[in-house]
Design a protein around this motif. Structure first.
Motif, mmCIF file in Angstrom:
data_model
loop_
_atom_site.group_PDB
_atom_site.id
_atom_site.type_symbol
_atom_site.label_atom_id
_atom_site.label_comp_id
_atom_site.label_asym_id
_atom_site.label_seq_id
_atom_site.Cartn_x
_atom_site.Cartn_y
_atom_site.Cartn_z
ATOM 1 N N GLU A 1 3.174 51.592 -16.424
ATOM 2 C CA GLU A 1 3.176 52.557 -15.317
ATOM 3 C C GLU A 1 4.439 52.482 -14.464
ATOM 4 O O GLU A 1 4.639 53.318 -13.599
ATOM 5 C CB GLU A 1 1.941 52.363 -14.436
ATOM 6 C CG GLU A 1 0.672 52.814 -15.103
ATOM 7 C CD GLU A 1 -0.537 52.790 -14.194
ATOM 8 O OE1 GLU A 1 -0.480 52.147 -13.123
ATOM 9 O OE2 GLU A 1 -1.539 53.412 -14.562
ATOM 10 N N VAL A 2 5.294 51.469 -14.678
ATOM 11 C CA VAL A 2 6.553 51.365 -13.946
ATOM 12 C C VAL A 2 7.703 51.457 -14.936
ATOM 13 O O VAL A 2 7.590 50.995 -16.070
ATOM 14 C CB VAL A 2 6.629 50.075 -13.100
ATOM 15 C CG1 VAL A 2 5.562 50.055 -12.032
ATOM 16 C CG2 VAL A 2 6.533 48.844 -13.957
ATOM 17 N N THR A 3 8.801 52.090 -14.521
ATOM 18 C CA THR A 3 9.938 52.253 -15.425
ATOM 19 C C THR A 3 11.250 52.097 -14.672
ATOM 20 O O THR A 3 11.352 52.419 -13.489
ATOM 21 C CB THR A 3 9.933 53.639 -16.102
ATOM 22 O OG1 THR A 3 9.952 54.653 -15.086
ATOM 23 C CG2 THR A 3 8.729 53.838 -17.005
ATOM 24 N N ASN A 4 12.240 51.602 -15.398
ATOM 25 C CA ASN A 4 13.614 51.457 -14.930
ATOM 26 C C ASN A 4 14.523 51.847 -16.088
ATOM 27 O O ASN A 4 14.146 51.682 -17.248
ATOM 28 C CB ASN A 4 13.911 49.997 -14.562
ATOM 29 C CG ASN A 4 13.024 49.478 -13.465
ATOM 30 O OD1 ASN A 4 13.236 49.773 -12.309
ATOM 31 N ND2 ASN A 4 12.017 48.691 -13.831
ATOM 32 N N PRO A 5 15.745 52.322 -15.803
ATOM 33 C CA PRO A 5 16.643 52.619 -16.916
ATOM 34 C C PRO A 5 17.091 51.324 -17.601
ATOM 35 O O PRO A 5 17.065 50.257 -16.973
ATOM 36 C CB PRO A 5 17.823 53.333 -16.247
ATOM 37 C CG PRO A 5 17.783 52.918 -14.829
ATOM 38 C CD PRO A 5 16.337 52.640 -14.514
ATOM 39 N N PRO A 6 17.471 51.407 -18.861
ATOM 40 C CA PRO A 6 17.939 50.208 -19.569
ATOM 41 C C PRO A 6 19.066 49.521 -18.793
ATOM 42 O O PRO A 6 19.995 50.172 -18.316
ATOM 43 C CB PRO A 6 18.447 50.750 -20.907
ATOM 44 C CG PRO A 6 17.704 52.033 -21.089
ATOM 45 C CD PRO A 6 17.510 52.601 -19.704
ATOM 46 N N GLY A 7 18.944 48.210 -18.640
ATOM 47 C CA GLY A 7 19.969 47.428 -17.971
ATOM 48 C C GLY A 7 19.869 47.378 -16.458
ATOM 49 O O GLY A 7 20.564 46.599 -15.815
ATOM 50 N N ALA A 8 19.009 48.193 -15.862
ATOM 51 C CA ALA A 8 18.873 48.194 -14.397
ATOM 52 C C ALA A 8 17.877 47.121 -13.972
ATOM 53 O O ALA A 8 16.848 46.934 -14.611
ATOM 54 C CB ALA A 8 18.407 49.555 -13.899
ATOM 55 N N TYR B 1 12.653 56.581 -12.162
ATOM 56 C CA TYR B 1 12.061 55.290 -11.835
ATOM 57 C C TYR B 1 10.620 55.528 -11.411
ATOM 58 O O TYR B 1 10.360 56.338 -10.537
ATOM 59 C CB TYR B 1 12.792 54.639 -10.658
ATOM 60 C CG TYR B 1 14.235 54.305 -10.902
ATOM 61 C CD1 TYR B 1 14.646 52.996 -11.118
ATOM 62 C CD2 TYR B 1 15.213 55.298 -10.895
ATOM 63 C CE1 TYR B 1 15.980 52.688 -11.312
ATOM 64 C CE2 TYR B 1 16.550 54.999 -11.089
ATOM 65 C CZ TYR B 1 16.923 53.690 -11.300
ATOM 66 O OH TYR B 1 18.250 53.388 -11.497
ATOM 67 N N LYS B 2 9.707 54.811 -12.033
ATOM 68 C CA LYS B 2 8.310 54.866 -11.604
ATOM 69 C C LYS B 2 7.991 53.504 -11.008
ATOM 70 O O LYS B 2 8.401 52.476 -11.534
ATOM 71 C CB LYS B 2 7.386 55.191 -12.767
ATOM 72 C CG LYS B 2 7.596 56.607 -13.252
ATOM 73 C CD LYS B 2 6.502 57.042 -14.172
ATOM 74 C CE LYS B 2 6.797 58.488 -14.555
ATOM 75 N NZ LYS B 2 5.657 59.170 -15.042
ATOM 76 N N TYR B 3 7.268 53.527 -9.900
ATOM 77 C CA TYR B 3 6.980 52.287 -9.187
ATOM 78 C C TYR B 3 5.561 52.326 -8.648
ATOM 79 O O TYR B 3 4.902 53.365 -8.650
ATOM 80 C CB TYR B 3 7.999 52.066 -8.063
ATOM 81 C CG TYR B 3 7.957 53.109 -6.980
ATOM 82 C CD1 TYR B 3 7.252 52.892 -5.813
ATOM 83 C CD2 TYR B 3 8.608 54.332 -7.125
ATOM 84 C CE1 TYR B 3 7.198 53.850 -4.815
ATOM 85 C CE2 TYR B 3 8.567 55.292 -6.137
ATOM 86 C CZ TYR B 3 7.862 55.041 -4.981
ATOM 87 O OH TYR B 3 7.809 55.999 -3.998
ATOM 88 N N THR B 4 5.097 51.173 -8.201
ATOM 89 C CA THR B 4 3.724 51.067 -7.739
ATOM 90 C C THR B 4 3.619 50.152 -6.536
ATOM 91 O O THR B 4 4.521 49.369 -6.261
ATOM 92 C CB THR B 4 2.813 50.542 -8.875
ATOM 93 O OG1 THR B 4 1.456 50.621 -8.457
ATOM 94 C CG2 THR B 4 3.144 49.120 -9.258
#
Length: 96
Positions: free
Chosen positions: A45-52, A76-79
């Motif tokens: 459910e959370v995402t970041n770009p590769p390398g970030a 970017y997905k965050y919680t």
């Protein structure tokens, strides 16, 4: 960060590379903003770009703030780890 309903407001925002986002806990409960999958109940459910590097506010008490500068274009997905199970999830779309 709101208590009623449990939510980030706005829950989807669009910004440019180099812009910052400030989260402010305006509720009475502790909240948290993180894109770190190791802290999420459901890591997908959370995402970041590769390398970030993921961002993480830690626990914010009422009235506290956290600011993060976004340097890579991506979604970017965050919680809020405290309220993730109740659907407190947000999205930041960073464009060039």
């Amino acid at each position: 960060m709101l208590d009623m309903p449990l939510a980030f407001r706005p829950n989807v925002i669009k910004i440019k590379v180099g812009d910052s986002v400030e989260w402010e806990n305006v509720g009475n409960a502790v909240h948290h903003a993180t894109s770190d999958p190791s802290l999420a109940i459901k890591p997908a459910e959370v995402t970041n770009p590769p390398g970030a590097e993921p961002f993480d506010s830690g626990f914010l008490r009422p009235g506290e703030t956290f600011t993060h500068i976004f340097t890579a274009p991506a979604e970017y997905k965050y919680t809020c780890v405290v309220h993730e199970a109740k659907g407190m999830i947000g999205t930041i779309i960073v464009v060039q």
